[in-house]
Design an enzyme around this catalytic site. Structure first.
Site, PDB file in Angstrom:
ATOM      1  N   ASP A  39      36.555  34.967  34.111  1.00 57.17           N
ATOM      2  CA  ASP A  39      36.220  36.032  35.060  1.00 57.17           C
ATOM      3  C   ASP A  39      37.124  37.258  34.856  1.00 57.17           C
ATOM      4  OD1 ASP A  39      34.668  36.594  37.527  1.00 57.17           O
ATOM      5  OD2 ASP A  39      36.614  36.639  38.509  1.00 57.17           O
ATOM      6  N   GLU A  74      34.501  37.784  30.573  1.00 56.27           N
ATOM      7  CA  GLU A  74      33.685  38.809  31.241  1.00 56.27           C
ATOM      8  C   GLU A  74      34.439  40.134  31.191  1.00 56.27           C
ATOM      9  OE1 GLU A  74      31.892  40.047  35.612  1.00 56.27           O
ATOM     10  OE2 GLU A  74      33.831  39.099  35.409  1.00 56.27           O
TER      11      GLU A  74
HETATM   12  C1  GLC Z   1      33.457  38.780  38.622  1.00 53.28           C
HETATM   13  C2  GLC Z   1      32.412  37.885  39.211  1.00 53.28           C
HETATM   14  C3  GLC Z   1      32.032  38.406  40.567  1.00 53.28           C
HETATM   15  C4  GLC Z   1      33.251  38.390  41.440  1.00 53.28           C
HETATM   16  C5  GLC Z   1      34.396  39.146  40.800  1.00 53.28           C
HETATM   17  C6  GLC Z   1      35.688  38.846  41.457  1.00 53.28           C
HETATM   18  O1  GLC Z   1      32.986  40.036  38.351  1.00 53.28           O
HETATM   19  O2  GLC Z   1      31.325  37.793  38.346  1.00 53.28           O
HETATM   20  O3  GLC Z   1      31.001  37.667  41.144  1.00 53.28           O
HETATM   21  O4  GLC Z   1      32.967  38.963  42.685  1.00 53.28           O
HETATM   22  O5  GLC Z   1      34.574  38.793  39.451  1.00 53.28           O
HETATM   23  O6  GLC Z   1      36.074  37.516  41.183  1.00 53.28           O
END
Ligand code: GLC
Length: 556
Positions: free
Chosen positions: A218, A277
């Site tokens: 994440d 991500e």
């Molecule tokens: C990422 C996740 C999202 C979340 C954020 C904070 O972007 O995909 O759903 O709110 O991180 O953890």
């Protein structure tokens, strides 16, 4: 040196050639009747994904967080990394899910949410209570920059939260601020604290030992922040977040070294992977951070409008960024974004846009990530902000605009029965609008369904090396609205042609080399259009076709 995997030796390296399916556990299938999906629900529906003759045919699942959490960011605020949230089931349910997935050849990827924890995590409870002790430096604590006119503490710099407001929250017990990129209840970890690194690595090894095949990391490029806590430079923008250049609160110079450390832990177990991500960045940044079996999501393609020009540009940028030696991901939808059929489908037939976009997703170069329900063409569900569950949506207003992510998180429609086969209780979010007809059971019985098209396309992709591991080159055409590209390996070649426009047309493609293409699969039924020797092809609106070279072995 990377270890050579047996799969790689046989030409099949799942992280490169395979397809990943994202499960949002809350919304997949509920077996307890509480209206919330659970692990047992996922296990019961594994045959939908792989391992039986009428499965979709994916290679891995990524589960959004399954750890205990107060749920303020729907699981992205974890209070205990080592166990399973009881609302999703037991530890035994998790081990059974992994075993049953593996039995069907499905790999299991967990969400690794370690930019921040929940404020209910024991590390934070200890950290906020004292400036000394083993957890004192586990989070990003800072003294105030001074006091305001009312005598209140002033935050150390101008950093803002992505979810609105300042990134700094005052903690009276310590007399310091802590930093949070997201909600105040999601304090950011201090990755320069050796204890953070040691504890997270131990936690990763715990899940790898339980058979997990990889992690989705994440917002991984935000793990490190400027140790001097310098304010970000200001620029023009439409929101507090976009009015800053985020050079000090993410993407720090020591990030690659930290990633190498975390990836080394994953590499201790052969064949495992990560996908990071990328938070707020472009394909070029994603490409630089990617490595063998360590993929990166970027959302440039996802953010492109539905036109041959816009998607063509996004495709060219990613091809230039990754070059022949690096491997991209392809993602059109996830739990944070409007579902692509709704985003791209305004005023168009949902099934047609679902098929046309699936054709792109599954024939471009890179590892595709499907989002549950897209294989049915499930649209977004309109949910007004005042009844939103998504936390940032609830305080959205003139000073802070937010798209309500609940709209992409509706329960999966399995059948036309009450509760859509998702639950016998009251679903935690409304079902998609057309669930009575758009569901797995109905589409399984219909050879012309979106589901049938996904299955056929996934089978074709698996059978054709050009599609799952080949190079990509654009094929030029002067016909507006048409996108075409070639895929090839030494022994295989494919050609993808798609009319993104609203009108039927005939395109002329500039094909080099001896003509000789046989249509293998099209979006508009069992008789896809062929291509003439002069490169002419007729396509209906939103029609796409995959052709294979006539000099390569037939399909299936
Ligand atoms: C990422 C996740 C999202 C979340 C954020 C904070 O972007 O995909 O759903 O709110 O991180 O953890």
């Amino acid at each position: 040196m990377q270890r050579k995997e047996p799969e790689a030796a046989s030409g099949w390296a799942p992280w490169k050639t395979g397809v990943v399916y994202q499960v949002y556990p809350r919304s997949f299938a509920d077996t307890s009747g509480d209206g919330l999906g659970d692990l047992e629900g996922i296990t019961r529906h594994l045959d939908h994904l792989a391992g039986s003759p009428d499965s979709l045919g994916v290679d891995a699942i990524w589960l959004s967080p399954i750890n205990p959490s107060p749920g303020l960011d729907l699981g992205y605020d974890i209070s205990d990394y080592a166990s399973v949230d009881p609302q999703f089931g037991t530890e035994g349910d998790f081990d059974r899910l992994v075993a049953e997935a593996h039995r069907r050849g499905i790999k299991v990827i967990l969400d690794l949410v370690v930019n921040h924890t929940s404020d209910a995590h024991a590390w934070f409870v200890a950290s906020r209570s004292s400036r000394t002790g083993p957890y004192a430096d586990r989070y990003l604590w800072s003294d105030p920059a001074g006091t305001d006119r009312a005598g209140g503490p002033v935050p150390p710099n101008n950093w803002v939260s992505f979810f609105g407001g300042s990134a700094w929250e005052w903690e009276p017990v310590r007399g310091q601020f802590y930093e949070h990129t997201f909600l105040a209840q999601q304090p950011d970890l201090n990755w320069r604290d050796p204890g953070t690194r040691a504890d997270v690595k131990a936690m990763m090894r715990h899940w790898l030992a339980r058979g997990v095949d990889g992690f989705r990391m994440d917002v991984f490029n935000a793990f490190l922040k400027d140790p001097q806590r310098r304010s970000n430079p200001i620029r023009r923008g439409r929101s507090a977040w976009t009015r800053q250049l985020h050079v000090h609160d993410k993407d720090q110079p020591d990030l690659p070294a930290l990633l190498a450390e975390l990836r080394a832990v994953v590499d201790e177990a052969p064949g495992r992977m990560t996908v990071g991500e990328l938070f707020d960045g472009h394909a070029s940044r994603a490409a630089r951070l990617s490595a063998e079996r360590h993929l990166v999501f970027d959302f440039e393609l996802l953010q492109a409008g539905w036109s041959a020009a816009a998607i063509g540009r996004a495709l060219d940028r990613r091809e230039a960024a990754y070059g022949p030696d690096r491997w991209p991901t392809v993602v059109l939808s996830n739990h944070d974004q409007p579902r692509h059929v709704s985003r791209w489908g305004a005023g168009r037939d949902l099934d047609e846009i679902a098929r046309a976009s699936a054709l792109l997703l599954l024939t471009m170069r890179g590892t595709p990530f499907l989002y549950y329900g897209e294989e049915l063409g499930v649209p977004g569900v309109v949910i007004p902000n005042d009844v939103a569950i998504d936390p940032p949506a609830r305080h959205s207003g003139p000073g802070f605009r937010w798209w309500n992510r609940d709209q992409a998180r509706a329960p999966m429609p399995w059948t036309g029965e009450p509760g859509a086969g998702f639950t016998t209780g009251h679903p935690w979010l409304p079902l998609p609008p057309d669930w009575r007809t758009r569901n797995v059971a109905a589409q399984r019985a219909d050879p012309s369904s979106v589901l049938a098209f996904y299955r056929a396309l996934l089978a074709l992709r698996r059978a054709r090396p050009a599609l799952h591991s080949g190079g990509l080159a654009r094929v030029s055409t002067s016909t507006p609205g048409v996108l075409a590209f070639r895929r090839w390996t030494i022994n295989d070649r494919a050609l993808v042609v798609l009319n993104l426009g609203r009108r039927d047309l005939a395109a002329i493609l500039r094909l080099e080399g001896p003509a000789g293409w046989r249509p293998a699969l099209g979006t508009h039924g069992s008789n896809p259009p062929g291509i003439a020797r002069n490169g002419r092809i007729s396509l209906r609106a939103l029609e796409g076709v995959v052709l294979v070279g006539t000099d390569v072995p037939p399909v299936r």
